[in-house]
Design a protein around this motif. Structure first.
Motif, PDB file in Angstrom:
ATOM      1  N   VAL A  22       0.841  -1.200   0.000  1.00  0.00           N
ATOM      2  CA  VAL A  22       0.000   0.000   0.000  1.00  0.00           C
ATOM      3  C   VAL A  22       0.877   1.252   0.000  1.00  0.00           C
ATOM      4  O   VAL A  22       0.617   2.206  -0.727  1.00  0.00           O
ATOM      5  CB  VAL A  22      -0.959   0.010   1.219  1.00  0.00           C
ATOM      6  CG1 VAL A  22      -1.596   1.371   1.402  1.00  0.00           C
ATOM      7  CG2 VAL A  22      -2.034  -1.038   1.061  1.00  0.00           C
ATOM      8  N   ILE A  28      -1.480   3.125  -8.506  1.00  0.00           N
ATOM      9  CA  ILE A  28      -2.670   3.139  -7.668  1.00  0.00           C
ATOM     10  C   ILE A  28      -3.380   1.786  -7.712  1.00  0.00           C
ATOM     11  O   ILE A  28      -4.019   1.383  -6.746  1.00  0.00           O
ATOM     12  CB  ILE A  28      -3.607   4.298  -8.075  1.00  0.00           C
ATOM     13  CG1 ILE A  28      -4.711   4.508  -7.048  1.00  0.00           C
ATOM     14  CG2 ILE A  28      -4.206   4.065  -9.434  1.00  0.00           C
ATOM     15  CD1 ILE A  28      -4.239   5.079  -5.772  1.00  0.00           C
ATOM     16  N   VAL A  29      -3.234   1.070  -8.815  1.00  0.00           N
ATOM     17  CA  VAL A  29      -3.864  -0.249  -8.925  1.00  0.00           C
ATOM     18  C   VAL A  29      -3.208  -1.229  -7.960  1.00  0.00           C
ATOM     19  O   VAL A  29      -3.894  -2.044  -7.330  1.00  0.00           O
ATOM     20  CB  VAL A  29      -3.803  -0.755 -10.385  1.00  0.00           C
ATOM     21  CG1 VAL A  29      -4.363  -2.160 -10.495  1.00  0.00           C
ATOM     22  CG2 VAL A  29      -4.548   0.187 -11.309  1.00  0.00           C
ATOM     23  N   ARG A  31      -1.890  -0.437  -5.146  1.00  0.00           N
ATOM     24  CA  ARG A  31      -2.384  -0.058  -3.824  1.00  0.00           C
ATOM     25  C   ARG A  31      -3.813  -0.542  -3.602  1.00  0.00           C
ATOM     26  O   ARG A  31      -4.162  -0.988  -2.505  1.00  0.00           O
ATOM     27  CB  ARG A  31      -2.299   1.456  -3.664  1.00  0.00           C
ATOM     28  CG  ARG A  31      -0.869   1.928  -3.580  1.00  0.00           C
ATOM     29  CD  ARG A  31      -0.797   3.425  -3.367  1.00  0.00           C
ATOM     30  NE  ARG A  31       0.570   3.790  -3.064  1.00  0.00           N
ATOM     31  CZ  ARG A  31       1.330   4.489  -3.877  1.00  0.00           C
ATOM     32  NH1 ARG A  31       0.858   4.922  -5.021  1.00  0.00           N
ATOM     33  NH2 ARG A  31       2.573   4.776  -3.536  1.00  0.00           N
ATOM     34  N   LEU A  32      -4.626  -0.475  -4.648  1.00  0.00           N
ATOM     35  CA  LEU A  32      -6.006  -0.948  -4.543  1.00  0.00           C
ATOM     36  C   LEU A  32      -6.063  -2.453  -4.298  1.00  0.00           C
ATOM     37  O   LEU A  32      -6.833  -2.924  -3.463  1.00  0.00           O
ATOM     38  CB  LEU A  32      -6.786  -0.593  -5.810  1.00  0.00           C
ATOM     39  CG  LEU A  32      -8.241  -1.005  -5.858  1.00  0.00           C
ATOM     40  CD1 LEU A  32      -9.026  -0.304  -4.770  1.00  0.00           C
ATOM     41  CD2 LEU A  32      -8.821  -0.726  -7.218  1.00  0.00           C
ATOM     42  N   VAL A  33      -5.228  -3.197  -4.975  1.00  0.00           N
ATOM     43  CA  VAL A  33      -5.175  -4.644  -4.757  1.00  0.00           C
ATOM     44  C   VAL A  33      -4.695  -4.960  -3.348  1.00  0.00           C
ATOM     45  O   VAL A  33      -5.213  -5.867  -2.692  1.00  0.00           O
ATOM     46  CB  VAL A  33      -4.282  -5.316  -5.826  1.00  0.00           C
ATOM     47  CG1 VAL A  33      -4.015  -6.768  -5.485  1.00  0.00           C
ATOM     48  CG2 VAL A  33      -4.919  -5.211  -7.195  1.00  0.00           C
ATOM     49  N   VAL A  35      -5.122  -3.090  -0.676  1.00  0.00           N
ATOM     50  CA  VAL A  35      -6.223  -2.806   0.237  1.00  0.00           C
ATOM     51  C   VAL A  35      -7.262  -3.921   0.175  1.00  0.00           C
ATOM     52  O   VAL A  35      -7.808  -4.323   1.210  1.00  0.00           O
ATOM     53  CB  VAL A  35      -6.847  -1.430  -0.085  1.00  0.00           C
ATOM     54  CG1 VAL A  35      -8.159  -1.236   0.648  1.00  0.00           C
ATOM     55  CG2 VAL A  35      -5.880  -0.327   0.258  1.00  0.00           C
ATOM     56  N   ASP A  36      -7.517  -4.445  -1.013  1.00  0.00           N
ATOM     57  CA  ASP A  36      -8.439  -5.567  -1.141  1.00  0.00           C
ATOM     58  C   ASP A  36      -7.914  -6.797  -0.394  1.00  0.00           C
ATOM     59  O   ASP A  36      -8.674  -7.514   0.252  1.00  0.00           O
ATOM     60  CB  ASP A  36      -8.665  -5.891  -2.616  1.00  0.00           C
ATOM     61  CG  ASP A  36      -9.734  -6.931  -2.819  1.00  0.00           C
ATOM     62  OD1 ASP A  36     -10.737  -6.918  -2.068  1.00  0.00           O
ATOM     63  OD2 ASP A  36      -9.580  -7.767  -3.733  1.00  0.00           O
ATOM     64  N   VAL A  73     -14.299  -1.905  -3.468  1.00  0.00           N
ATOM     65  CA  VAL A  73     -13.170  -2.094  -4.381  1.00  0.00           C
ATOM     66  C   VAL A  73     -13.640  -2.029  -5.830  1.00  0.00           C
ATOM     67  O   VAL A  73     -12.986  -1.406  -6.675  1.00  0.00           O
ATOM     68  CB  VAL A  73     -12.455  -3.428  -4.076  1.00  0.00           C
ATOM     69  CG1 VAL A  73     -11.485  -3.792  -5.174  1.00  0.00           C
ATOM     70  CG2 VAL A  73     -11.727  -3.332  -2.752  1.00  0.00           C
ATOM     71  N   PHE A  76     -14.360   1.645  -6.656  1.00  0.00           N
ATOM     72  CA  PHE A  76     -13.136   2.426  -6.838  1.00  0.00           C
ATOM     73  C   PHE A  76     -12.431   2.046  -8.139  1.00  0.00           C
ATOM     74  O   PHE A  76     -11.879   2.909  -8.825  1.00  0.00           O
ATOM     75  CB  PHE A  76     -12.200   2.241  -5.647  1.00  0.00           C
ATOM     76  CG  PHE A  76     -11.126   3.281  -5.563  1.00  0.00           C
ATOM     77  CD1 PHE A  76     -11.425   4.582  -5.235  1.00  0.00           C
ATOM     78  CD2 PHE A  76      -9.810   2.951  -5.840  1.00  0.00           C
ATOM     79  CE1 PHE A  76     -10.440   5.551  -5.178  1.00  0.00           C
ATOM     80  CE2 PHE A  76      -8.820   3.897  -5.780  1.00  0.00           C
ATOM     81  CZ  PHE A  76      -9.130   5.205  -5.454  1.00  0.00           C
ATOM     82  N   ALA A  77     -12.450   0.769  -8.499  1.00  0.00           N
ATOM     83  CA  ALA A  77     -11.838   0.333  -9.752  1.00  0.00           C
ATOM     84  C   ALA A  77     -12.581   0.939 -10.943  1.00  0.00           C
ATOM     85  O   ALA A  77     -11.954   1.354 -11.928  1.00  0.00           O
ATOM     86  CB  ALA A  77     -11.842  -1.194  -9.842  1.00  0.00           C
ATOM     87  N   LEU A  80     -11.520   4.516 -11.227  1.00  0.00           N
ATOM     88  CA  LEU A  80     -10.196   4.658 -11.856  1.00  0.00           C
ATOM     89  C   LEU A  80     -10.260   4.422 -13.355  1.00  0.00           C
ATOM     90  O   LEU A  80      -9.486   5.022 -14.114  1.00  0.00           O
ATOM     91  CB  LEU A  80      -9.213   3.667 -11.224  1.00  0.00           C
ATOM     92  CG  LEU A  80      -8.774   3.972  -9.797  1.00  0.00           C
ATOM     93  CD1 LEU A  80      -7.854   2.874  -9.286  1.00  0.00           C
ATOM     94  CD2 LEU A  80      -8.077   5.322  -9.736  1.00  0.00           C
TER      95      LEU A  80
END
Length: 84
Positions: A22, A28-29, A31-33, A35-36, A73, A76-77, A80
């Protein structure tokens, strides 16, 4: 059977690794993964607490948390991607 301390140690290691991603993720992708992954780890932790404390309400909370985290998630995806 493996003790709960081993499971908690493995969850702590997985959380630290995903927190590293993170903060250091190049995109950013990534970081998103990460967080998931942390929401999935949290769901597993709630299930582990339900088994340890023999309180099945934690399973309901874990299920609702997992559904809300998945929706967040996905939203947010889509944001993006530019589709929201």
């Amino acid at each position: 059977m493996i003790g709960i301390n081993v499971y908690l140690a493995l969850i702590a290691i997985a959380t630290l690794l995903s927190m590293y991603r993170v903060f250091r993720g190049p995109t950013i992708v990534d970081r998103l993964v990460a967080v998931d992954i942390m929401t999935t780890i949290t769901t597993g932790l709630m299930v582990l607490f339900a088994l340890y404390y023999k309180r099945m309400i934690f399973l309901d909370v874990a299920l609702i948390y997992a559904v809300l985290a998945f929706g967040g998630v996905i939203a947010f995806a889509r944001y993006l991607e530019g589709g929201l």
